[in-house]
Design a protein around this motif. Sequence first.
Motif, short mmCIF file in Angstrom:
data_model
loop_
_atom_site.label_atom_id
_atom_site.label_comp_id
_atom_site.label_asym_id
_atom_site.label_seq_id
_atom_site.Cartn_x
_atom_site.Cartn_y
_atom_site.Cartn_z
N LEU A 1 0.83 -1.21 0.00
CA LEU A 1 0.00 0.00 0.00
C LEU A 1 0.87 1.26 0.00
O LEU A 1 0.59 2.22 -0.72
CB LEU A 1 -0.93 -0.01 1.21
N LEU A 2 1.93 1.25 0.79
CA LEU A 2 2.83 2.41 0.83
C LEU A 2 3.54 2.62 -0.49
O LEU A 2 3.92 3.74 -0.84
CB LEU A 2 3.85 2.24 1.96
N ALA A 3 3.72 1.52 -1.24
CA ALA A 3 4.38 1.61 -2.54
C ALA A 3 3.41 2.00 -3.65
O ALA A 3 3.81 2.13 -4.81
CB ALA A 3 5.04 0.28 -2.88
N GLY A 4 2.13 2.17 -3.30
CA GLY A 4 1.16 2.66 -4.28
C GLY A 4 0.29 1.62 -4.93
O GLY A 4 -0.47 1.93 -5.85
N GLN A 5 0.34 0.37 -4.47
CA GLN A 5 -0.53 -0.65 -5.04
C GLN A 5 -1.97 -0.44 -4.59
O GLN A 5 -2.22 0.12 -3.52
CB GLN A 5 -0.06 -2.05 -4.64
N SER A 6 -2.91 -0.92 -5.37
CA SER A 6 -4.32 -0.81 -5.01
C SER A 6 -4.60 -1.71 -3.81
O SER A 6 -3.92 -2.74 -3.62
CB SER A 6 -5.20 -1.24 -6.18
N PRO A 7 -5.58 -1.36 -2.98
CA PRO A 7 -5.92 -2.21 -1.83
C PRO A 7 -6.25 -3.64 -2.23
O PRO A 7 -5.85 -4.58 -1.54
CB PRO A 7 -7.13 -1.50 -1.22
N HIS A 8 -6.94 -3.81 -3.34
CA HIS A 8 -7.31 -5.17 -3.76
C HIS A 8 -6.07 -5.98 -4.12
O HIS A 8 -5.92 -7.13 -3.67
CB HIS A 8 -8.25 -5.10 -4.97
N ARG A 9 -5.17 -5.39 -4.91
CA ARG A 9 -3.97 -6.11 -5.32
C ARG A 9 -3.07 -6.37 -4.11
O ARG A 9 -2.48 -7.45 -3.99
CB ARG A 9 -3.22 -5.31 -6.38
N ALA A 10 -2.95 -5.38 -3.22
CA ALA A 10 -2.11 -5.55 -2.03
C ALA A 10 -2.64 -6.67 -1.15
O ALA A 10 -1.86 -7.48 -0.63
CB ALA A 10 -2.05 -4.24 -1.25
N ARG A 11 -3.95 -6.76 -0.98
CA ARG A 11 -4.53 -7.82 -0.16
C ARG A 11 -4.32 -9.19 -0.82
O ARG A 11 -3.99 -10.17 -0.14
CB ARG A 11 -6.01 -7.55 0.07
#
Length: 248
Positions: free
Chosen positions: A114-124
């Motif tokens: 998330l801190l690197a800018g990924q979407s919440p869905h992809r990060a999860r």
Amino acid sequence: MTGSALLRARGVTRWYGRGSALVRAVDEVDLEVPAGQTLAIMGPSGCGKSTLLHLLGGLQRPTDGEIWLAEHRIDEMSERGLARLRRHHIGFVFQSFHLMDELTAVENVELAALLAGQSPHRARQRAMTLLDRVGLADRAKHLPSALSGGQRQRVAIARALSNEPLVVLADEPTGNLDSAATLEVLRLFEELRTAGQTLVVVTHDARIAAVADRVISMRDGSFADDSRLAGTTTGTTVGTGTVYGGWR
């Protein structure tokens, strides 16, 4: 910088104090780590191995010398560039885990993405995949306080892998673990080595050598011995494309 080394140090020193109080924590170290290699840096407490790891990861700056990751000299980067580099391309694993106590296991792992800018869905999705990889998918909703030491360290390793880093730097990763938990972490490191993940592990635990391609011994800030273990490989050439751009 040319050649296949992913991580390179040239004449790196880190000194503290002055005069009679001068401490040479790292003293003119040269190092090359090819992509895909698992390197264990061993030695007693106070020999400079953790300081060296922090220098290689951009957490500290050297007094002198050069440090390169891929085609970029990181010791000359701005603080903003270093933060971006650490966020996107280096995974850290620490002795004390450094998990966020108020976040669940899956939230701790996805935080880096998330801190690197990924979407919440992809990060999860990525976090759940990694927790499954380290054998903790069934503990995804647990807080760190509900996990054993070995489980917390495996969560920390999953977090370190969240952004598919070029290199994972581990500082005494088994230092706070009992024997059973240490074996769990060592098995995981062996899996990462087999998968081609570049690893640099500093430790005083000789069992780490069992999962390393190469072992360096440190004494008084310098390298005392450098051994490549029989039957292991030294990795593959790292690419130098635009994926490394924008760090400065």
